[in-house]
Design a protein around this motif. Structure first.
Motif, short mmCIF file in Angstrom:
data_model
loop_
_atom_site.label_atom_id
_atom_site.label_comp_id
_atom_site.label_asym_id
_atom_site.label_seq_id
_atom_site.Cartn_x
_atom_site.Cartn_y
_atom_site.Cartn_z
N THR A 1 -52.47 20.97 14.55
CA THR A 1 -51.38 20.38 15.31
C THR A 1 -51.03 21.24 16.51
OG1 THR A 1 -50.47 19.42 13.28
CG2 THR A 1 -48.99 19.59 15.19
N THR A 2 -50.99 22.54 16.29
CA THR A 2 -50.66 23.47 17.39
C THR A 2 -51.72 23.41 18.48
OG1 THR A 2 -49.55 24.96 15.84
CG2 THR A 2 -50.22 25.88 17.97
N SER B 1 -51.31 20.20 20.45
CA SER B 1 -50.13 20.31 21.31
C SER B 1 -50.43 21.21 22.52
CB SER B 1 -48.96 20.89 20.52
OG SER B 1 -48.61 20.02 19.46
N ASN C 1 -51.16 22.90 10.28
CA ASN C 1 -50.34 23.39 11.40
C ASN C 1 -51.19 23.91 12.56
OD1 ASN C 1 -47.99 22.76 10.08
ND2 ASN C 1 -47.76 24.81 9.16
N GLU D 1 -52.61 19.31 24.97
CA GLU D 1 -51.80 18.33 25.69
C GLU D 1 -50.93 19.01 26.75
OE1 GLU D 1 -49.70 16.30 22.66
OE2 GLU D 1 -51.35 14.90 22.21
N ALA D 2 -50.38 20.18 26.39
CA ALA D 2 -49.54 20.93 27.33
C ALA D 2 -50.37 21.40 28.52
CB ALA D 2 -48.89 22.11 26.62
#
Length: 210
Positions: free
Chosen positions: A6-7, A10, A3, A13-14
């Motif tokens: 993945t966080t 993300s 996790n 990407e943000a």
């Protein structure tokens, strides 16, 4: 992939998307600034053009609405033509190699716009006589308006008719630019030796454009 990984992806990407949006916004702001500056320059140019046109209209109105007698008008005309001839002659003295190319004062006024050498000499001649471009515009406007019907008076004749021409100008000419130009012409001529205005010199001024 856990996790945390993945966080982190993300989040990256943000942040990348946010950075791209910021770049787009920055480009848009730069474009807006450019547009604003361009519009500001156009507005300032337009305002200046309108102001110049208004001043020119006022000058022409003042010249064409003179209340002088024919004799008084002739006296003013005599000062005007003498100072214009003096300026033309002085420029030619400084540019002897261009005498044939500058047969009239009008040719100087036209060519100085694109010819730096002529422009520098012209500006130095104006400075020598304590005059400015606005004075020349006023005097040329006067010449164009009245030169075809006015008569030249030599200095002795002028003095016989009018004892204080400065008072006459100040009292009767209300347009400031025209008043300043005429007073300056009188000052320049009376400080030096009066110049005759023979017919060939007068004709050399007939192309003047205010």
């Amino acid at each position: 992939m856990n996790n945390e990984t993945t966080t982190l992806i993300s989040l990256k990407e943000a942040m990348k998307r946010v950075d791209q949006k910021l770049q787009v916004l920055e480009a848009q702001f730069k474009e807006l600034d450019f547009t604003k500056d361009n519009l500001t320059r156009k507005f300032e140019h337009h305002s200046k053009t309108l102001a110049n046109q208004a001043a020119q209209d006022e000058l022409w109105t003042a010249v064409l609405s003179f209340k002088f007698t024919p004799m008084e008008l002739n006296i003013l005309y005599s000062y005007v033509i003498e100072v214009l001839i003096r300026l033309h002659t002085r420029v030619l003295e400084k540019l002897p190699d261009l005498v044939r190319g500058l047969p009239t004062l009008a040719s100087i006024l036209r060519r100085k716009v694109k010819n730096k050498r002529i422009r520098v000499v012209w500006e130095s001649v104006l400075e020598e006589h304590g005059m400015q471009e606005g004075d020349i515009t006023a005097l040329c406007t006067f010449f164009v308006a009245h030169g075809n019907k006015a008569e030249y008076y030599i200095a002795k004749v002028r003095q016989m008719y009018i004892k204080d021409v400065n008072f006459m100008i100040t009292n009767m000419v209300k347009n400031q630019a025209l008043q300043d130009g005429l007073l300056k012409a009188v000052q320049v001529i009376e400080k030096g030796e009066a110049v005759r205005a023979p017919e060939e010199q007068k004709s050399s001024l007939e192309e003047l454009i205010p």
